[in-house]
Design a protein around this motif. Structure first.
Motif, PDB file in Angstrom:
ATOM      1  N   VAL A   1     118.057  91.992  43.836  1.00  0.00           N
ATOM      2  CA  VAL A   1     119.035  90.693  43.490  1.00  0.00           C
ATOM      3  C   VAL A   1     119.457  90.848  42.408  1.00  0.00           C
ATOM      4  N   ASP A   2     118.927  91.213  41.177  1.00  0.00           N
ATOM      5  CA  ASP A   2     119.459  91.310  39.869  1.00  0.00           C
ATOM      6  C   ASP A   2     120.608  92.468  39.884  1.00  0.00           C
ATOM      7  N   GLY A   3     120.420  93.366  40.322  1.00  0.00           N
ATOM      8  CA  GLY A   3     121.466  94.475  40.640  1.00  0.00           C
ATOM      9  C   GLY A   3     122.852  93.901  41.111  1.00  0.00           C
ATOM     10  N   ILE A   4     122.623  93.265  42.508  1.00  0.00           N
ATOM     11  CA  ILE A   4     123.677  92.716  43.104  1.00  0.00           C
ATOM     12  C   ILE A   4     124.393  91.780  42.168  1.00  0.00           C
ATOM     13  N   LEU A   5     123.698  90.705  41.557  1.00  0.00           N
ATOM     14  CA  LEU A   5     124.531  89.702  40.829  1.00  0.00           C
ATOM     15  C   LEU A   5     125.037  90.213  39.652  1.00  0.00           C
ATOM     16  N   GLU A   6     124.578  91.267  39.056  1.00  0.00           N
ATOM     17  CA  GLU A   6     125.088  91.953  37.952  1.00  0.00           C
ATOM     18  C   GLU A   6     126.335  92.559  38.083  1.00  0.00           C
ATOM     19  N   ALA A   7     126.435  93.248  39.452  1.00  0.00           N
ATOM     20  CA  ALA A   7     127.589  93.968  39.924  1.00  0.00           C
ATOM     21  C   ALA A   7     128.783  92.930  40.056  1.00  0.00           C
ATOM     22  N   GLN A   8     128.297  91.930  40.726  1.00  0.00           N
ATOM     23  CA  GLN A   8     129.290  90.648  41.087  1.00  0.00           C
ATOM     24  C   GLN A   8     129.859  90.305  39.840  1.00  0.00           C
ATOM     25  N   ALA A   9     129.157  89.805  38.809  1.00  0.00           N
ATOM     26  CA  ALA A   9     129.484  89.332  37.509  1.00  0.00           C
ATOM     27  C   ALA A   9     130.745  90.284  36.756  1.00  0.00           C
ATOM     28  N   GLU A  10     130.561  91.509  37.073  1.00  0.00           N
ATOM     29  CA  GLU A  10     131.245  92.694  36.415  1.00  0.00           C
ATOM     30  C   GLU A  10     132.361  92.637  37.146  1.00  0.00           C
ATOM     31  N   MET A  11     132.479  92.497  38.570  1.00  0.00           N
ATOM     32  CA  MET A  11     133.820  92.447  39.296  1.00  0.00           C
ATOM     33  C   MET A  11     134.675  91.456  39.097  1.00  0.00           C
ATOM     34  N   THR A  12     134.236  90.227  38.109  1.00  0.00           N
ATOM     35  CA  THR A  12     135.319  89.274  37.743  1.00  0.00           C
ATOM     36  C   THR A  12     136.034  89.343  36.859  1.00  0.00           C
TER      37      THR A  12
ATOM     38  N   MET B   1     118.046  84.487  47.497  1.00  0.00           N
ATOM     39  CA  MET B   1     117.705  85.711  48.140  1.00  0.00           C
ATOM     40  C   MET B   1     116.309  86.326  47.819  1.00  0.00           C
ATOM     41  N   LEU B   2     115.711  85.918  46.856  1.00  0.00           N
ATOM     42  CA  LEU B   2     114.307  86.144  46.460  1.00  0.00           C
ATOM     43  C   LEU B   2     113.391  85.275  47.620  1.00  0.00           C
ATOM     44  N   ALA B   3     113.912  84.401  48.170  1.00  0.00           N
ATOM     45  CA  ALA B   3     113.115  83.501  49.081  1.00  0.00           C
ATOM     46  C   ALA B   3     113.322  84.195  50.427  1.00  0.00           C
ATOM     47  N   ARG B   4     114.295  85.221  50.632  1.00  0.00           N
ATOM     48  CA  ARG B   4     114.549  85.666  51.809  1.00  0.00           C
ATOM     49  C   ARG B   4     113.506  87.065  51.836  1.00  0.00           C
ATOM     50  N   GLY B   5     112.893  87.385  50.581  1.00  0.00           N
ATOM     51  CA  GLY B   5     112.112  88.472  50.432  1.00  0.00           C
ATOM     52  C   GLY B   5     112.839  89.579  49.780  1.00  0.00           C
ATOM     53  N   TRP B   6     114.049  89.462  49.288  1.00  0.00           N
ATOM     54  CA  TRP B   6     114.692  90.516  48.608  1.00  0.00           C
ATOM     55  C   TRP B   6     113.901  90.899  47.414  1.00  0.00           C
TER      56      TRP B   6
END
Length: 274
Positions: A227-238, A217-222
């Motif tokens: 990026v960190d917010g998305i991954l943290e949210a997904q981790a919580e969703m598990t 995601m960082l390589a795509r320019g995000w």
């Protein structure tokens, strides 16, 4: 005199559906556009930009209500925009999100203080977000990503729009915050399986590490914070199933559409071309 409603974001995922459903209800629709837009012929286009106040006066003149999609990652400028809207409109329906990010919370607070009657929509993840997997599915029949067990109550854009239209055209929604979900909680791995069933070809989830996903995601320019917010949210969703509300059915008098029905409607986007 027939009612007229201003729709912002009229060419977007939800705004397009709001526009179509308002027209079906016999409501006059004015769409705020920054340039040429593919809209139904019955829609009146008003050229303007939410960030340019001088361009908004003509757009809000004579409208009864505003469907508001605020497309910026900051609430800066919203208070002034609401001031222009309040000179003509009586009601604003704001598309927020279940996550209520900082700028969305600020926006909600500004709307509540605007002097306008207001309704806030907080949809959970859009079913349409799964279109981001279309290229992988067409090419490989596999979706690679972290947190395959992240659960979401995906909501169909038509259902979000249906609630918005009722809030815009019916009494009883002023001061309401509507949390909108689909009828089921599905993990990401389950979502790709449902898509496979819709296209008649198996699709599987391939688990990758959060670190690999972050690098990509960082390589795509995000931006790193996104990026960190998305991954943290997904981790919580598990941690368990996503909440499911009955708000769509309560307001529209019909059950919320399933992700399976959404996938069937959009199967063409996921099928490999021959």
């Amino acid at each position: 005199m027939s009612r007229r409603i201003l729709v912002t974001g009229a060419s977007g995922t939800v705004g397009r559906q709001v526009t179509a459903q308002l027209l079906e209800a016999g409501v006059e629709v004015r769409a705020l556009t920054r340039g040429p837009a593919d809209l139904p012929p019955a829609v009146e286009s008003a050229h303007g930009d939410l960030s340019v106040l001088d361009s908004l006066h003509a757009a809000v003149e004579g409208v009864e209500a505003v469907f508001l999609v605020w497309p910026f990652a900051s609430a800066e400028g919203l208070e002034e925009m609401l001031g222009v809207a309040a000179k003509h409109a009586r009601h604003v329906v704001y598309l927020s999100s279940e996550a209520v990010r900082d700028h969305e919370r600020q926006a909600e607070q500004l709307i509540e203080r605007s002097g306008l009657a207001w309704t806030i929509l907080r949809p959970h993840a859009f079913a349409a977000n799964t279109l981001r997997w279309a290229e992988q599915i067409r090419a490989e029949g596999v979706v690679s990503g972290p947190y395959g067990e992240a659960a979401m109550s995906l909501v169909h854009e038509r259902d979000i729009a249906a609630v918005a239209v009722r809030a815009l055209t019916q009494d009883g929604h002023a001061g309401a915050v509507h949390e909108l979900t689909g009828p089921h909680s599905l993990t990401q791995a389950e979502q790709v399986r449902v898509i496979g069933e819709a296209i008649g070809s198996p699709v599987r989830w391939a688990e990758t590490s959060p670190e690999d996903a972050r690098r990509q995601m960082l390589a795509r320019g995000w931006p790193p914070e996104v990026v960190d917010g998305i991954l943290e949210a997904q981790a919580e969703m598990t941690l368990g199933p996503s909440p499911v509300t009955t708000t769509v059915e309560e307001i529209t008098a019909r059950p919320a559409r399933t992700f399976r029905s959404w996938a069937a409607e959009h199967a063409h986007a996921f099928r490999a071309t021959t």
